[in-house]
Design a protein around this motif. Sequence first.
Motif, short mmCIF file in Angstrom:
data_model
loop_
_atom_site.label_atom_id
_atom_site.label_comp_id
_atom_site.label_asym_id
_atom_site.label_seq_id
_atom_site.Cartn_x
_atom_site.Cartn_y
_atom_site.Cartn_z
N GLN A 210 -12.64 23.57 29.90
CA GLN A 210 -13.64 24.01 31.06
C GLN A 210 -13.11 23.10 32.25
O GLN A 210 -13.17 24.04 33.10
N THR A 211 -12.51 22.10 32.25
CA THR A 211 -12.54 21.40 33.43
C THR A 211 -11.02 21.64 34.05
O THR A 211 -10.99 21.42 35.21
N THR A 212 -10.01 21.96 33.16
CA THR A 212 -8.59 21.92 33.72
C THR A 212 -8.08 23.53 33.51
O THR A 212 -6.97 23.60 33.94
N GLY A 213 -8.85 24.22 32.38
CA GLY A 213 -7.93 25.56 32.02
C GLY A 213 -6.99 25.45 31.23
O GLY A 213 -6.36 26.41 30.89
N THR A 214 -6.79 24.25 30.71
CA THR A 214 -5.79 23.97 29.84
C THR A 214 -6.34 24.61 28.19
O THR A 214 -7.34 24.18 27.85
N THR A 215 -5.36 25.26 27.60
CA THR A 215 -5.60 25.62 26.20
C THR A 215 -4.57 25.28 25.47
O THR A 215 -3.44 25.16 25.77
N LEU A 216 -4.98 25.18 23.95
CA LEU A 216 -3.93 24.64 23.11
C LEU A 216 -3.38 25.84 22.10
O LEU A 216 -4.42 26.59 21.62
N TRP A 217 -2.16 26.21 22.14
CA TRP A 217 -1.77 27.30 21.12
C TRP A 217 -0.85 26.56 19.97
O TRP A 217 -0.05 25.56 19.99
N TYR A 218 -0.85 27.35 18.98
CA TYR A 218 -0.25 26.99 17.56
C TYR A 218 0.35 28.04 16.90
O TYR A 218 -0.23 29.12 16.86
N THR A 219 1.40 27.73 16.42
CA THR A 219 2.26 28.79 15.21
C THR A 219 2.64 27.79 14.19
O THR A 219 3.21 26.78 14.58
N VAL A 220 2.56 28.39 12.98
CA VAL A 220 3.20 27.74 11.90
C VAL A 220 3.78 28.67 10.89
O VAL A 220 3.37 29.93 10.78
N LYS A 221 5.14 28.08 10.22
CA LYS A 221 5.62 28.98 9.06
C LYS A 221 5.66 27.94 8.11
O LYS A 221 6.27 26.91 7.88
N ALA A 222 4.73 28.10 6.94
CA ALA A 222 4.44 27.15 6.19
C ALA A 222 5.34 27.90 4.62
O ALA A 222 5.00 28.86 4.51
N ARG A 223 5.94 26.81 3.75
CA ARG A 223 6.25 27.26 2.40
C ARG A 223 5.81 26.14 1.59
O ARG A 223 5.79 24.89 1.74
N PHE A 224 5.31 26.58 0.42
CA PHE A 224 5.02 25.71 -0.71
C PHE A 224 5.52 26.20 -2.05
O PHE A 224 5.54 27.29 -2.29
N TRP A 225 6.11 25.22 -2.87
CA TRP A 225 6.33 25.35 -4.07
C TRP A 225 5.26 24.75 -4.82
O TRP A 225 4.96 23.67 -4.98
N VAL A 226 4.98 25.78 -5.77
CA VAL A 226 3.56 25.64 -6.57
C VAL A 226 3.79 25.59 -8.06
O VAL A 226 4.64 26.35 -8.56
N ASP A 227 3.51 24.33 -8.96
CA ASP A 227 3.44 24.38 -10.39
C ASP A 227 2.46 25.59 -10.76
O ASP A 227 1.10 25.28 -10.51
N PRO A 228 2.83 26.62 -11.30
CA PRO A 228 1.80 27.73 -11.71
C PRO A 228 0.77 27.25 -12.96
O PRO A 228 -0.28 27.81 -12.95
N VAL A 229 1.14 26.00 -13.66
CA VAL A 229 0.30 25.53 -14.49
C VAL A 229 -0.94 24.91 -13.95
O VAL A 229 -2.22 25.20 -14.36
N THR A 230 -0.80 23.89 -13.12
CA THR A 230 -1.69 23.20 -12.57
C THR A 230 -2.31 23.93 -11.17
O THR A 230 -3.36 23.47 -10.89
N GLY A 231 -1.42 24.63 -10.76
CA GLY A 231 -1.90 25.06 -9.17
C GLY A 231 -1.33 24.16 -8.33
O GLY A 231 -2.05 24.29 -7.09
N ALA A 232 -0.72 22.95 -8.44
CA ALA A 232 -0.71 21.99 -7.37
C ALA A 232 0.78 22.13 -6.86
O ALA A 232 1.79 22.25 -7.49
N PRO A 233 0.70 22.13 -5.42
CA PRO A 233 2.02 22.26 -4.88
C PRO A 233 3.00 20.81 -5.15
O PRO A 233 2.38 20.00 -5.12
N VAL A 234 4.12 20.99 -5.54
CA VAL A 234 5.00 19.79 -5.67
C VAL A 234 5.90 19.66 -4.28
O VAL A 234 6.60 18.64 -4.38
N ASN A 235 5.89 20.72 -3.72
CA ASN A 235 6.89 20.54 -2.55
C ASN A 235 6.21 21.30 -1.18
O ASN A 235 5.64 22.38 -1.73
N ALA A 236 6.46 21.04 -0.03
CA ALA A 236 5.84 21.79 1.30
C ALA A 236 6.84 21.46 2.31
O ALA A 236 7.51 20.36 2.60
N GLU A 237 6.95 22.67 3.08
CA GLU A 237 7.72 22.69 4.33
C GLU A 237 6.93 23.35 5.30
O GLU A 237 6.37 24.51 5.04
N GLN A 238 6.83 22.90 6.70
CA GLN A 238 6.27 23.36 7.75
C GLN A 238 6.93 23.34 8.91
O GLN A 238 7.43 22.58 9.52
#
Lengths: 323, 46
Positions: A210-238
């Motif tokens: 409001q005071t300065t007109g500055t806005t924050l913008w964001y983009t991400v490409k995320a990858r997760f490697w998930v153990d299908p039995v527990t559903g827990a990610p074992v690795n991630a990259e973003q």
Amino acid sequence: MRRRASLVLLALAVFCAALAPLLRWYAYPRLAKIPPGQYQEMVLEAKDATLLDYAGGMQPKKVDKVTIVQTLKGNVEASREVEADAGKDVVVWDTLTYIIGPDGKMVSRIPERYLFDAHTQDPVHATGEMVDGDPVKREGIEFKWPFFTEPRDYLYFDAQTRTSSPIHYVGPRTYRGMEVYCFEQTVPWTKVPMPKKMPIEGIDPATIEQTTGTTLWYTVKARFWVDPVTGAPVNAEQDIQQEMRGGIAAGAPDGRLTAFAGHVTIRPDYAKYTFDLVASNRTKVLALHTYAPAGLAAAGLALLAAALWLEARGRRREDGVSA
Amino acid sequence: MRALVAAAIGLAAALALVLAVTAFGAPEGKTSPKPLLTTAPAAPGK
């Protein structure tokens, strides 16, 4: 004597044969759940990242490393309160994502409260659900996939944008010898709220737009490697990029200042620690869901065969004696 | 008749075991006294 032994074997055979489906379809759905008091930490790093130098002229600069410390802490008391209303097992995670610059000082911190069904990981909505103090109503999953994850797209909640969008199933992969599923999500450039805590002296993040007109913008490409039995990610990259636009960034090329840009990965020691933890939990889930029911069914059949054989042998002998 | 009694004993034992285990359930545990971290640990769990 043989008759008595065959009856004991028959009782054991029925015990095993009955226990097998009871374990799989009665006990497993009730026992397989995320414990409410779980505590877990994770350290991620972005090497050779670009970070806005808030103290040195508000210009982006290359830094050796940005560290992200993420802690999940199960709040058992809050779980009990929500469970009383929801009538099901609920997990309440208080989390903190704490971002540290190369000088060891805080760059940003984002607390969250995430509530979900302990068995299905479906979101549960209650007062207190938030991201960085902002009330939210999550759709889909966050942090963890359901037990026995299916090879399909899921809705995944992104804390920065406070919205959910599809995370696409890419395909099966092998990670450290474990068969896992790879998922990928791309969040396009989106205007996001300023973090409540920022390393800018004299500027209130709550009113900076409001005071300065500055806005924050964001983009991400995320990858997760998930153990299908527990559903827990074992690795991630973003691959994360954050920009300030307009206001204090107006003088920069295209009116954009890179606040952060980097390839975020799990620190190697935490990658191994996480993998070992997931592998251990995977064995426990499979034991209850697959190994024990299958073993008991096989044992039931073997015991039944032994009981019948013993009984038949006993009868043949009796027939021989009477003849 | 004795075979039926033996089978009933086996079935009852299986039902009792599963009902007891699911009734007790997994231990609920307590909220960890550890803080939400603001520094990177030197190693996992340290």
